[in-house]
Design an enzyme around this catalytic site. Structure first.
Site: not given
Ligand code: ADP
Ligand code: MG
Length: 370
Positions: A35, A37, A116-117, A119, A164
């Protein structure tokens, strides 16, 4: 075809009235150790999780459809919505000189968003892999990851490292991924949790990462100062002996980074030997270092790690940048429910936010659906 891939395919068909040309999906990730790093040119060890975002794509007009938000957005203009992620990929491909034509896409996913996972990396990676295949670009996985990072940094406007996107595109099922954030080399590391009777539990403390930006920038600046004092390019190049030349804040921050890089490499050795006791010790040591030297933990993250230890977890630590967010633990398969319950109770007693719990299996990186 995975369930999520089928959802994306059905959504495409309902929206655009025909079958997609192809379907892809990509996972979120959790960082096991390593972390703060990344921006010091060092090592990280994430694994992909069994939560994915799938996309069904085809050539032609029609826009971008999200089954989860049930809305359609046009491909062209940036609008600060979820659609900026796929748009950013098209933009980055164009910037890199890869010719892509008009496309339409439908998305469906179950990576918890904003926890923080990552997405965001999942939606980037799945879009990148799908467009690469749709237009026959033949871009390699690492280059796709770099392209995804560029989309996130320059198009969406979020400053993040390469971890990521690497995890989402390069992880193997049942494995972690050692990433050298300087050379961008990556190598799969066995992570047979099932064989060891262990579960990977994530606790989302749901604490808004409020001071995260200033706290993060301060830490980065301290690392840069420490590297300058030591006359090295980045703290990756510093040794434990060098630390004698530092004091105060710079010493503490650098001591975390130097020891954390060493822990990642020791963790890889431990996993290669199937030694989860040693791996767990390194996780606890990482947490202590993040708490005491890097000072990015919170009362909630510390509480989770303490409770996990009480419940016999092999290892536990905060994961991600800290200042809130998530912590992870490796616990015996039978003990996850009890740990979650004890943690919920303790959080309620302390007046903390109600945490969310997940149990993940180290999953495969981005794939085209078959
Ligand atoms: P993290 O990466 O930690 O989950 P982020 O704020 O970096 O949080 O990214 C989240 C964003 O990614 C959401 O606000 C959305 O814009 C996009 N996102 C995540 N999941 C989906 C999904 N299933 N469909 C469409 N967009 C998504
Ligand atoms: Mg993100």
């Amino acid at each position: 075809m995975r369930e999520m891939e089928q959802r994306a395919r059905r959504a495409y068909k309902e929206k655009f009235g025909e079958e997609p040309d192809l379907v892809a999906s990509a996972p979120g990730r959790v960082n096991l150790i390593g972390e703060h790093t990344d921006y010091n040119g060092g090592f990280v060890l994430p694994c992909a999780i069994d939560r994915r975002i799938a996309v069904a794509v085809g050539t032609g007009e029609g826009g971008l459809y999200s089954a989860d938000f049930d809305e359609t957005r046009q491909v062209v203009e940036k609008d600060s919505s979820w659609a900026d992620y796929p748009r950013g990929i098209a933009w980055a491909m164009d910037e890199a000189g890869h010719g892509i034509g008009a496309f339409r896409a439908a998305f469906a996913g179950d990576v918890p968003l904003g926890s923080g996972l990552s997405s965001s990396a999942a939606i980037e990676a799945t879009t990148a892999l799908a467009l690469d295949a749709l237009f026959g670009l033949g871009i390699g996985r690492k280059d796709l990851a770099v392209l995804c990072q560029r989309a996130e940094n320059e198009y969406v406007g979020v400053n993040s490292g390469i971890m990521d996107q690497y995890a989402s595109l390069l992880c193997d099922a049942g494995a972690a991924l050692l990433v050298d954030c300087r050379s961008l080399e990556a190598e799969s590391v066995p992570l047979d949790l099932e064989g060891a009777g262990l579960a990977l539990v994530v606790c989302d403390t749901r604490v808004e990462r409020g001071l995260a930006d200033t706290g993060y920038n301060d830490r980065r600046a301290a690392c840069e100062r420490a590297a300058r004092t030591l006359g090295v390019k980045e703290l990756r190049d510093a040794t434990e002996g060098d630390l004698d030349l530092l004091s105060g804040e710079e010493l503490k921050r650098a001591r975390h980074v130097v020891s954390e890089d060493a822990r990642v490499l020791e963790a890889v050795e431990a996993l290669e030997g199937g030694d989860f006791d040693e791996f767990g010790h390194l996780m606890y040591a990482s947490h202590a270092s993040l708490r005491d030297d890097y000072e990015v933990s919170t009362r909630e993250l510390d509480a989770f790690v303490e409770i996990a230890e009480e419940y016999g977890a092999r290892g536990a630590r905060l994961t991600g940048a800290g200042f809130g967010g998530c912590a992870i633990a490796l616990v015996s398969e039978g003990k996850t429910a009890a740990l979650a319950q004890a943690c919920e109770q303790a959080f309620a007693e302390h007046g903390f936010e109600e945490p969310a719990f997940y149990e993940f299996v180290p999953a495969a990186g981005a794939e085209l659906a078959r």
